[in-house]
Design a protein around this motif. Structure first.
Motif, short mmCIF file in Angstrom:
data_model
loop_
_atom_site.label_atom_id
_atom_site.label_comp_id
_atom_site.label_asym_id
_atom_site.label_seq_id
_atom_site.Cartn_x
_atom_site.Cartn_y
_atom_site.Cartn_z
N LEU A 179 58.86 29.72 63.22
CA LEU A 179 58.18 28.56 62.65
C LEU A 179 56.84 28.91 62.02
O LEU A 179 56.29 28.11 61.25
CB LEU A 179 58.00 27.49 63.73
CG LEU A 179 59.31 26.88 64.23
CD1 LEU A 179 59.05 25.95 65.41
CD2 LEU A 179 60.03 26.13 63.11
N LEU A 180 56.30 30.10 62.32
CA LEU A 180 55.05 30.52 61.70
C LEU A 180 55.30 31.41 60.48
O LEU A 180 54.36 31.95 59.91
CB LEU A 180 54.19 31.28 62.71
CG LEU A 180 53.54 30.41 63.80
CD1 LEU A 180 52.77 31.27 64.78
CD2 LEU A 180 52.63 29.35 63.19
N GLN A 181 56.55 31.54 60.08
CA GLN A 181 56.87 32.28 58.87
C GLN A 181 56.89 31.34 57.67
O GLN A 181 57.01 30.12 57.81
CB GLN A 181 58.21 32.99 59.03
CG GLN A 181 58.20 34.06 60.11
CD GLN A 181 59.57 34.69 60.33
OE1 GLN A 181 60.36 34.82 59.40
NE2 GLN A 181 59.86 35.06 61.57
N TYR A 182 56.76 31.92 56.49
CA TYR A 182 56.75 31.11 55.27
C TYR A 182 58.08 30.35 55.16
O TYR A 182 59.16 30.93 55.30
CB TYR A 182 56.56 32.01 54.05
CG TYR A 182 56.56 31.25 52.74
CD1 TYR A 182 55.44 30.53 52.35
CD2 TYR A 182 57.69 31.25 51.93
CE1 TYR A 182 55.43 29.83 51.16
CE2 TYR A 182 57.70 30.55 50.73
CZ TYR A 182 56.57 29.84 50.35
OH TYR A 182 56.57 29.12 49.18
N PRO A 183 58.02 29.04 54.91
CA PRO A 183 59.25 28.23 54.87
C PRO A 183 60.00 28.39 53.55
O PRO A 183 60.00 27.49 52.70
CB PRO A 183 58.72 26.81 55.06
CG PRO A 183 57.35 26.84 54.47
CD PRO A 183 56.79 28.21 54.77
N ASP A 184 60.62 29.54 53.39
CA ASP A 184 61.37 29.78 52.16
C ASP A 184 62.66 28.97 52.17
O ASP A 184 62.90 28.15 53.07
CB ASP A 184 61.67 31.27 52.00
CG ASP A 184 62.41 31.85 53.20
OD1 ASP A 184 62.95 31.07 54.02
OD2 ASP A 184 62.46 33.09 53.34
N THR A 185 63.49 29.17 51.16
CA THR A 185 64.71 28.37 51.01
C THR A 185 65.63 28.52 52.22
O THR A 185 66.21 27.54 52.71
CB THR A 185 65.46 28.80 49.73
OG1 THR A 185 64.60 28.66 48.60
CG2 THR A 185 66.70 27.93 49.53
N GLU A 186 65.76 29.74 52.73
CA GLU A 186 66.64 30.00 53.87
C GLU A 186 66.16 29.26 55.12
O GLU A 186 66.95 28.62 55.82
CB GLU A 186 66.72 31.49 54.14
CG GLU A 186 67.68 31.86 55.25
CD GLU A 186 67.75 33.36 55.47
OE1 GLU A 186 68.65 33.81 56.20
OE2 GLU A 186 66.89 34.09 54.92
N LEU A 187 64.85 29.33 55.41
CA LEU A 187 64.33 28.66 56.59
C LEU A 187 64.39 27.14 56.43
O LEU A 187 64.72 26.43 57.37
CB LEU A 187 62.88 29.10 56.84
CG LEU A 187 62.19 28.48 58.06
CD1 LEU A 187 63.00 28.68 59.33
CD2 LEU A 187 60.79 29.07 58.22
N ALA A 188 64.10 26.65 55.22
CA ALA A 188 64.16 25.21 54.99
C ALA A 188 65.58 24.68 55.20
O ALA A 188 65.77 23.58 55.73
CB ALA A 188 63.67 24.88 53.58
#
Length: 288
Positions: A54-63
């Motif tokens: 959750l502290l990583q950049y919310p890129d397309t994959e994480l979103a």
């Protein structure tokens, strides 16, 4: 009779008092990682990995995986950390992807007080920070863990992943070492009313409570900023802006977390004039 209780004056002068000894041992017991059952160890590791994610950049994959992450958080056994993560994923799952990206950049990339590069808070822009990064990388290698090189070893998601894989002892030692920096990040996020304050609160719930000395040091750090020195700061003077955590060519302005290679030595006996950049020593937020 115990030597600590002996009536001899020599023993009273050379041995610590009983109350002092008790305080010392209690303090050590509080800070010593508790023994965990295998189930507790798995749960703790999962919480650490969720915080890292959750502290990583919310890129397309994480979103795209937000619902799965929220479901995983909802399945955690009740705890303070689980409640804080649930509070965050409630916002994280509903926000638009553009909002997630903008919020992350404004929170962690443009604000020096909430940078995710831990050695910055302990060593600031000094040469000691380079040694701290090297020591941390060596700790990873000694544990058989290889960093892919995409981030500096002190980036909090990286430190959390190491803690999750290596366990409370060796794995969580860097987190305990940087307890004050983590407290400062949490305070900055709370002051900004950022939803990410819940993620840092979840992490702090897993660590030993802050001592009075910790809180005093955090207050001083918030007021004065991390250590700073002019020697060897030439690569930070002038030039283009380099985002945190990226590679910056010599002469580029590099905020905390950026790797700046040293410039080739010049054939001269005259010491270079240190660059002065008041913004590097300021504890206030960086450029917006």
């Amino acid at each position: 009779m115990s030597p600590l209780l002996s009536p001899g004056a020599g023993h009273r002068e050379e041995s610590p008092s009983v109350p002092a000894l008790v305080r010392t041992r209690l303090r050590a017991a509080v800070r010593r990682p508790a023994r965990l059952t295998p189930a507790q160890a798995r749960e703790r590791s999962l919480v650490l990995r969720l915080v890292s994610l959750l502290l990583q950049y919310p890129d397309t994959e994480l979103a795209a995986a937000r619902e799965d992450v929220a479901t995983c958080v909802a399945g955690l056994p009740p705890s303070e950390a689980a409640a804080e993560l649930a509070a965050f994923t409630g916002w994280f799952a509903r926000a638009e992807p553009e909002t997630l990206e903008r919020t992350y950049v404004e929170t962690f990339d443009l604000r020096r007080r909430s940078s995710l590069y831990l050695t910055y808070y302990l060593h600031g822009d000094t040469r000691r920070r380079g040694m701290a990064l090297l020591t941390l990388a060596q700790r990873y290698r000694a544990a058989g863990w290889q960093v892919d090189g995409g981030e500096l070893p002190d980036h909090l998601p990286v430190v959390l992943e190491f803690a999750a894989l290596s366990g409370p002892g060796t794995g969580e030692a860097p987190l305990r070492q940087h307890r004050r920096g983590l407290e400062l990040i949490h305070r900055a996020l709370a002051d900004a009313d950022s939803p990410y304050r819940h993620v840092l609160a979840a992490l702090l719930a897993l660590l030993p409570p802050a001592t009075e000395a910790d809180l005093a040091a955090v207050a001083e750090l918030a007021a004065q900023g991390p250590p700073n020195e002019d020697v060897g700061m030439d690569p930070y003077a002038g030039g283009a802006f380099a985002p945190p955590g990226t590679f910056a060519p010599p002469g580029a302005f590099a905020p905390p977390g950026t790797f700046v290679p040293p410039e080739p030595a010049r054939p001269t006996l005259v010491s270079p004039t240190p660059a002065s950049d008041a913004s590097l020593s300021s504890p206030v937020d960086g450029p917006r």
